[in-house]
Design a protein around this motif. Structure first.
Motif, PDB file in Angstrom:
ATOM      1  N   LEU A  44      -6.543  18.996  48.690  1.00 52.92           N
ATOM      2  CA  LEU A  44      -5.317  18.357  48.180  1.00 52.92           C
ATOM      3  C   LEU A  44      -4.163  18.504  49.170  1.00 52.92           C
ATOM      4  O   LEU A  44      -3.402  17.552  49.404  1.00 52.92           O
ATOM      5  N   GLU A  45      -4.020  19.681  49.751  1.00 54.55           N
ATOM      6  CA  GLU A  45      -2.955  19.890  50.743  1.00 54.55           C
ATOM      7  C   GLU A  45      -3.181  19.034  51.986  1.00 54.55           C
ATOM      8  O   GLU A  45      -2.233  18.475  52.535  1.00 54.55           O
ATOM      9  N   SER A  64      -0.089  20.937  60.118  1.00 54.97           N
ATOM     10  CA  SER A  64       0.001  19.635  59.453  1.00 54.97           C
ATOM     11  C   SER A  64      -0.960  18.679  60.139  1.00 54.97           C
ATOM     12  O   SER A  64      -1.398  18.911  61.271  1.00 54.97           O
ATOM     13  N   GLU A  90      -1.311   2.458  48.840  1.00 53.09           N
ATOM     14  CA  GLU A  90      -1.769   3.807  48.505  1.00 53.09           C
ATOM     15  C   GLU A  90      -2.881   4.301  49.425  1.00 53.09           C
ATOM     16  O   GLU A  90      -2.885   5.432  49.860  1.00 53.09           O
ATOM     17  N   THR A 119      -4.812  16.140  52.094  1.00 54.46           N
ATOM     18  CA  THR A 119      -4.536  14.763  51.686  1.00 54.46           C
ATOM     19  C   THR A 119      -3.039  14.505  51.645  1.00 54.46           C
ATOM     20  O   THR A 119      -2.559  13.463  52.118  1.00 54.46           O
ATOM     21  N   ASP A 120      -2.284  15.447  51.121  1.00 54.05           N
ATOM     22  CA  ASP A 120      -0.825  15.308  51.074  1.00 54.05           C
ATOM     23  C   ASP A 120      -0.237  15.256  52.481  1.00 54.05           C
ATOM     24  O   ASP A 120       0.660  14.457  52.759  1.00 54.05           O
ATOM     25  N   SER A 121      -0.747  16.067  53.385  1.00 58.99           N
ATOM     26  CA  SER A 121      -0.266  16.085  54.761  1.00 58.99           C
ATOM     27  C   SER A 121      -0.561  14.745  55.446  1.00 58.99           C
ATOM     28  O   SER A 121       0.287  14.196  56.161  1.00 58.99           O
ATOM     29  N   ARG A 125      -0.910  11.806  53.960  1.00 59.20           N
ATOM     30  CA  ARG A 125       0.023  10.810  53.381  1.00 59.20           C
ATOM     31  C   ARG A 125       1.410  10.942  53.999  1.00 59.20           C
ATOM     32  O   ARG A 125       2.058   9.947  54.313  1.00 59.20           O
ATOM     33  N   TRP A 126       1.883  12.168  54.155  1.00 67.50           N
ATOM     34  CA  TRP A 126       3.219  12.385  54.723  1.00 67.50           C
ATOM     35  C   TRP A 126       3.274  11.884  56.164  1.00 67.50           C
ATOM     36  O   TRP A 126       4.243  11.220  56.552  1.00 67.50           O
TER      37      TRP A 126
END
Length: 174
Positions: A21-22, A146, A102, A24-26, A28-29
């Protein structure tokens, strides 16, 4: 990442899911920040920040008949930055905005891959207002704190003529 029922509640399974999850978030950012830094106008483009989104040996390429000719292939952070800065303010773009869908992201260990649909609305003196839709694919190195773009490709899906009667383009550069 797929996990079995037993892995969902084990400490190792929870740690693995949290890391995914982390990551994936990185990813996206990083993609959102890349698109934002490529939007025009901007008071000052932070080239160091833009370059830091890529690995040192990254590749950036236009694929397909249209984009392979328009953008070519660039290898290495410095080569990518030269190409991008040639298109940013003082380049052909008067105004430019990227709208990123997305997308789908897959994390496997220290690598992530993703695919997005991107809408780009731009204004140049030569073409006027132009709308393009492209498929963006990227691979990311997750070994640092990151995500960093390791490979980036964009392929035009279609463009739309926005020169309709009564349409007016306004932005700070005109």
């Amino acid at each position: 990442m797929r996990v079995t029922a037993g892995e969902k509640t084990s400490v190792t399974g929870l740690e693995s899911r949290l890391q995914s999850l982390e990551a994936t978030d990185s990813v996206r950012w990083v993609m959102a920040r890349y698109m934002e830094l490529c939007d025009v106008p901007q008071p000052d483009v932070d080239l160091a920040e833009l370059g830091d989104l890529f690995t040192l040996d990254a590749t950036w390429e236009g694929v397909g008949v249209d984009y392979s000719k328009k953008f070519g292939r660039h290898t290495g952070r410095e080569s990518i930055l030269r190409m991008l800065t040639g298109r940013l303010p003082a380049g052909p773009l008067l105004a430019n905005a990227h709208l990123l869908g997305e997308g789908r992201i897959n994390v496997q260990g220290s690598i992530a891959t993703g695919s997005w649909i991107m809408h780009q609305i731009s204004h140049t003196e030569a073409e006027g207002v132009h709308c393009a839709v492209a498929r963006v694919k990227a691979a990311f190195d997750l070994s640092e704190t990151s995500a960093r773009i390791k490979a980036f490709s964009t392929e035009r899906l279609f463009t739309a003529d926005t020169q309709l009667p009564g349409l007016r383009s306004e932005h700070p550069n005109t």
